[in-house]
Scaffold this active site. Structure first.
Site, PDB file in Angstrom:
ATOM      1  N   ASP A  31       0.973  -1.302   0.092  1.00  0.00           N
ATOM      2  CA  ASP A  31       0.251  -0.125  -0.281  1.00  0.00           C
ATOM      3  C   ASP A  31       1.026   1.321   0.057  1.00  0.00           C
ATOM      4  OD1 ASP A  31      -1.706   2.145   0.648  1.00  0.00           O
ATOM      5  OD2 ASP A  31      -3.099   0.742   1.570  1.00  0.00           O
ATOM      6  N   ILE A  32       0.519   2.008  -0.911  1.00  0.00           N
ATOM      7  CA  ILE A  32       1.661   3.375  -0.920  1.00  0.00           C
ATOM      8  C   ILE A  32       1.045   4.377   0.358  1.00  0.00           C
ATOM      9  CG2 ILE A  32       1.857   3.227  -3.441  1.00  0.00           C
ATOM     10  CD1 ILE A  32      -0.133   5.534  -3.959  1.00  0.00           C
ATOM     11  N   GLU A  96     -12.401   3.534  -0.773  1.00  0.00           N
ATOM     12  CA  GLU A  96     -12.234   4.707  -1.303  1.00  0.00           C
ATOM     13  C   GLU A  96     -11.904   4.592  -2.947  1.00  0.00           C
ATOM     14  OE1 GLU A  96      -8.839   6.286   0.873  1.00  0.00           O
ATOM     15  OE2 GLU A  96     -10.217   7.201   2.267  1.00  0.00           O
ATOM     16  N   VAL A  97     -11.192   3.163  -3.259  1.00  0.00           N
ATOM     17  CA  VAL A  97     -10.970   2.801  -4.475  1.00  0.00           C
ATOM     18  C   VAL A  97     -12.163   1.788  -4.720  1.00  0.00           C
ATOM     19  CG1 VAL A  97      -9.322   1.642  -5.922  1.00  0.00           C
ATOM     20  CG2 VAL A  97      -8.531   3.137  -4.106  1.00  0.00           C
ATOM     21  N   HIS A 101     -10.602  -4.816  -2.497  1.00  0.00           N
ATOM     22  CA  HIS A 101      -9.274  -5.020  -2.152  1.00  0.00           C
ATOM     23  C   HIS A 101      -9.190  -5.417  -0.424  1.00  0.00           C
ATOM     24  CE1 HIS A 101     -10.088  -0.996  -1.868  1.00  0.00           C
ATOM     25  NE2 HIS A 101      -9.270  -0.397  -0.905  1.00  0.00           N
ATOM     26  N   HIS A 103      -7.174  -5.397   2.831  1.00  0.00           N
ATOM     27  CA  HIS A 103      -5.862  -4.773   3.375  1.00  0.00           C
ATOM     28  C   HIS A 103      -5.469  -5.879   4.498  1.00  0.00           C
ATOM     29  CE1 HIS A 103      -6.586  -0.464   2.255  1.00  0.00           C
ATOM     30  NE2 HIS A 103      -7.996  -1.006   2.254  1.00  0.00           N
TER      31      HIS A 103
END
Length: 146
Positions: A31-32, A96-97, A101, A103
């Site tokens: 994760d960035i 948010e995206v 996904h 985490h």
């Protein structure tokens, strides 16, 4: 809503990613914007904006890969004591995206990450009522036996 996100670009190879794992169905990468060092995202390679759009078998594979990543985090230089899995499904849940996904968040004592909630203490009758409603919906809509 546009089905293509930064994750689509990462899958296509047109955006950079620090990959941890990849196979024909799933991609895991750093994760960035990590909440703790070693925070990894696991995504399906097919576009699925929500869990409702994701094939259940592929959803299961996301968690299988997440389990392997969690074990690797513990065994790596991250050397975490624990791991949280988090998946936000929908705006209200914090998504948010809009590409499913998972985490995988490594945890160490005093890392500053935590969930904040206000647990309640409902009456058993209320819990039983909601359990019946949810179980009935599972039976009607997903083919589960209650």
């Amino acid at each position: 809503m546009n089905p293509y996100t930064i994750f689509s670009e990462i899958i296509a190879g047109s955006a950079p990613a620090s990959k941890v794992y990849e196979d024909a169905d799933v991609l895991a990468f750093m994760d960035i914007r990590p909440v703790t060092p070693g925070h990894v995202l696991v995504i399906p390679k097919v576009v699925a904006r929500s869990l409702a759009e994701l094939d259940p078998a592929l959803g299961g594979k996301l968690f299988q890969v997440g389990q392997r990543v969690a074990a690797a985090l513990r065994d790596s230089e991250v050397a975490c004591d624990g791991v949280n899995f988090f998946l936000a499904d929908g705006v209200t849940a914090g998504q948010e995206v809009f590409h499913v996904h998972l985490h995988v968040i490594p945890r160490t004592p005093g890392d500053g990450f935590g969930l904040r909630a206000r647990p309640t203490s409902p009456a058993r009758a209320d819990l039983d009522y909601l359990a019946g409603s949810i179980g009935g919906s599972l039976s009607r809509n997903a083919g589960f036996d209650s």
